[in-house]
Design a protein around this motif. Sequence first.
Motif, mmCIF file in Angstrom:
data_model
loop_
_atom_site.group_PDB
_atom_site.id
_atom_site.type_symbol
_atom_site.label_atom_id
_atom_site.label_comp_id
_atom_site.label_asym_id
_atom_site.label_seq_id
_atom_site.Cartn_x
_atom_site.Cartn_y
_atom_site.Cartn_z
ATOM 1 N N LYS A 201 -8.285 41.814 13.738
ATOM 2 C CA LYS A 201 -9.582 42.241 13.226
ATOM 3 C C LYS A 201 -9.340 43.120 12.018
ATOM 4 O O LYS A 201 -8.195 43.404 11.657
ATOM 5 N N ALA A 202 -10.395 43.561 11.371
ATOM 6 C CA ALA A 202 -10.259 44.423 10.202
ATOM 7 C C ALA A 202 -9.482 45.686 10.569
ATOM 8 O O ALA A 202 -9.624 46.229 11.665
ATOM 9 N N VAL A 203 -8.650 46.138 9.634
ATOM 10 C CA VAL A 203 -7.797 47.305 9.872
ATOM 11 C C VAL A 203 -8.262 48.446 8.983
ATOM 12 O O VAL A 203 -8.442 48.266 7.773
ATOM 13 N N ALA A 204 -8.454 49.608 9.565
ATOM 14 C CA ALA A 204 -8.902 50.769 8.795
ATOM 15 C C ALA A 204 -7.807 51.228 7.850
ATOM 16 O O ALA A 204 -6.622 50.900 8.022
ATOM 17 N N SER A 205 -8.196 51.995 6.856
ATOM 18 C CA SER A 205 -7.233 52.548 5.905
ATOM 19 C C SER A 205 -6.182 53.363 6.639
ATOM 20 O O SER A 205 -6.488 54.120 7.558
ATOM 21 N N THR A 206 -4.930 53.197 6.230
ATOM 22 C CA THR A 206 -3.844 53.890 6.918
ATOM 23 C C THR A 206 -2.688 54.117 5.940
ATOM 24 O O THR A 206 -2.808 53.874 4.753
ATOM 25 N N ASP A 207 -1.546 54.590 6.438
ATOM 26 C CA ASP A 207 -0.454 55.020 5.564
ATOM 27 C C ASP A 207 0.905 54.747 6.205
ATOM 28 O O ASP A 207 0.977 54.184 7.294
ATOM 29 N N PRO A 208 2.013 55.156 5.551
ATOM 30 C CA PRO A 208 3.341 54.867 6.088
ATOM 31 C C PRO A 208 3.670 55.600 7.386
ATOM 32 O O PRO A 208 4.687 55.309 8.003
ATOM 33 N N TYR A 209 2.828 56.540 7.791
ATOM 34 C CA TYR A 209 3.077 57.263 9.038
ATOM 35 C C TYR A 209 2.345 56.646 10.228
ATOM 36 O O TYR A 209 2.424 57.163 11.334
ATOM 37 N N ASP A 210 1.613 55.569 10.014
ATOM 38 C CA ASP A 210 0.853 54.932 11.086
ATOM 39 C C ASP A 210 1.789 54.063 11.924
ATOM 40 O O ASP A 210 2.188 52.978 11.516
ATOM 41 N N GLU A 211 2.139 54.546 13.106
ATOM 42 C CA GLU A 211 3.099 53.860 13.965
ATOM 43 C C GLU A 211 2.635 52.451 14.323
ATOM 44 O O GLU A 211 3.420 51.498 14.299
ATOM 45 N N ASP A 212 1.367 52.321 14.666
ATOM 46 C CA ASP A 212 0.831 51.042 15.122
ATOM 47 C C ASP A 212 0.849 50.002 14.004
ATOM 48 O O ASP A 212 1.336 48.877 14.179
ATOM 49 N N LEU A 213 0.334 50.356 12.848
ATOM 50 C CA LEU A 213 0.279 49.421 11.727
ATOM 51 C C LEU A 213 1.668 49.007 11.272
ATOM 52 O O LEU A 213 1.946 47.812 11.080
ATOM 53 N N GLN A 214 2.569 49.974 11.088
ATOM 54 C CA GLN A 214 3.889 49.633 10.561
ATOM 55 C C GLN A 214 4.683 48.775 11.533
ATOM 56 O O GLN A 214 5.410 47.867 11.111
ATOM 57 N N LEU A 215 4.530 49.006 12.845
ATOM 58 C CA LEU A 215 5.236 48.159 13.804
ATOM 59 C C LEU A 215 4.642 46.753 13.808
ATOM 60 O O LEU A 215 5.388 45.757 13.827
ATOM 61 N N ALA A 216 3.313 46.647 13.783
ATOM 62 C CA ALA A 216 2.692 45.315 13.758
ATOM 63 C C ALA A 216 3.130 44.537 12.522
ATOM 64 O O ALA A 216 3.430 43.332 12.604
ATOM 65 N N LEU A 217 3.171 45.212 11.382
ATOM 66 C CA LEU A 217 3.629 44.553 10.161
ATOM 67 C C LEU A 217 5.098 44.147 10.271
ATOM 68 O O LEU A 217 5.488 43.039 9.873
ATOM 69 N N TRP A 218 5.926 45.040 10.781
ATOM 70 C CA TRP A 218 7.355 44.745 10.886
ATOM 71 C C TRP A 218 7.582 43.503 11.743
ATOM 72 O O TRP A 218 8.396 42.634 11.399
ATOM 73 N N ILE A 219 6.854 43.390 12.842
ATOM 74 C CA ILE A 219 6.993 42.219 13.715
ATOM 75 C C ILE A 219 6.564 40.955 12.976
ATOM 76 O O ILE A 219 7.250 39.926 13.016
ATOM 77 N N ALA A 220 5.431 41.030 12.283
ATOM 78 C CA ALA A 220 4.950 39.863 11.544
ATOM 79 C C ALA A 220 5.952 39.432 10.478
ATOM 80 O O ALA A 220 6.208 38.233 10.284
ATOM 81 N N TYR A 221 6.529 40.403 9.780
ATOM 82 C CA TYR A 221 7.509 40.078 8.746
ATOM 83 C C TYR A 221 8.797 39.527 9.348
ATOM 84 O O TYR A 221 9.438 38.646 8.773
ATOM 85 N N GLU A 222 9.198 40.069 10.492
ATOM 86 C CA GLU A 222 10.474 39.656 11.074
ATOM 87 C C GLU A 222 10.472 38.181 11.462
ATOM 88 O O GLU A 222 11.536 37.551 11.543
ATOM 89 N N LEU A 223 9.302 37.604 11.676
ATOM 90 C CA LEU A 223 9.226 36.168 11.949
ATOM 91 C C LEU A 223 9.773 35.350 10.787
ATOM 92 O O LEU A 223 10.183 34.196 10.962
ATOM 93 N N GLN A 224 9.788 35.934 9.579
ATOM 94 C CA GLN A 224 10.304 35.250 8.389
ATOM 95 C C GLN A 224 11.810 35.467 8.209
ATOM 96 O O GLN A 224 12.412 34.873 7.304
ATOM 97 N N TYR A 225 12.392 36.318 9.031
ATOM 98 C CA TYR A 225 13.836 36.566 8.972
ATOM 99 C C TYR A 225 14.517 35.869 10.168
ATOM 100 O O TYR A 225 14.672 34.659 10.176
#
Length: 321
Positions: A27-51
């Motif tokens: 769903k839509a994601v609120a504004s956030t930053d590099p300290y957001d544990e939830d967002l950065q982990l979700a992104l890392w997992i999504a990116y890791e699928l490409q590695y």
Amino acid sequence: MQLPPARGPLSARMIDGLARGGRVIGKAVASTDPYDEDLQLALWIAYELQYRGFDDVDPDRQWDPAVIAFRSRLERPWIAWLEGNCRITPGSRPVAVQLRAMVDGADGPRLAPYLRRHATREQFREFVLNRSVYQLKEADPHSFGIARLAGVAKAALVEIEADEYGGGRCERMHSELFRTTMRWLLLDDSYGHYVPDVPAVTLALSNVMSLFALHRRWTGALVGHLAALEMTSTLPNRQYATGAIRLGASEEQARYFTEHVEADAVHEQIAAHDLCGGYVQEHPEAVGDVLFGARCALTVDDLFADHLLARWSDPASVKTA
């Protein structure tokens, strides 16, 4: 590598959908930053699928439209934060000169002097543990750019990456040298092992590279990011090596750092003049993106340094999501 534990609703949605083989509903994601544990982990997992992906996830999920759509929603606030904090107006001088001025005008490697003179073995161990999230796949994100470049820029990137991969010798690959340093500190050198343990800002270091690597639109930012890494590598790595030897590392155990002192002194010239200069010559409209990528590298690295230094001086002061 197994999927890591969730840190909030965003990463839980990503993990649950991938682990169960079902649809990843975002769903839509609120504004956030590099300290957001939830967002950065979700992104890392999504990116890791490409590695290398995950043992318990079907490789075909790499191109699952629902996963890509959710990743795009996660990227929007991340890109907005980077744009708001790292975008600068380019000048008229050659891009290599502008990169040099940016690097020289930065605050400098605050973390490196501390690790050289003051860090305990446990603190040095924590530093290496955090850096393993990227260092064990060192050069992989920037290698995505090879197929998107031509001429001088392509040759320059290949020259840099060839050194990162040990010139074709496994034992000289920088990721393998880093494993030797990890083993000295009694760390598990398995790829991605410490992802569940590191803070959001460590994941952000990796995520900004992956953002630029996986989107052709951000090729200019990718080469600028690499240039900033190469141009700020020699002095810190010399100090990391001194700190490691002070704490009992052998020359071989500190070789990851000493190798970068020699290699990156050459790489910084190639990256600034041939890679970025060559790219901007072919794509003059991309000079702003090149500088943006470089600024992103410096900014997020500063945040990582601030996090560790604050943690070591006053754990209660460390910023979290």
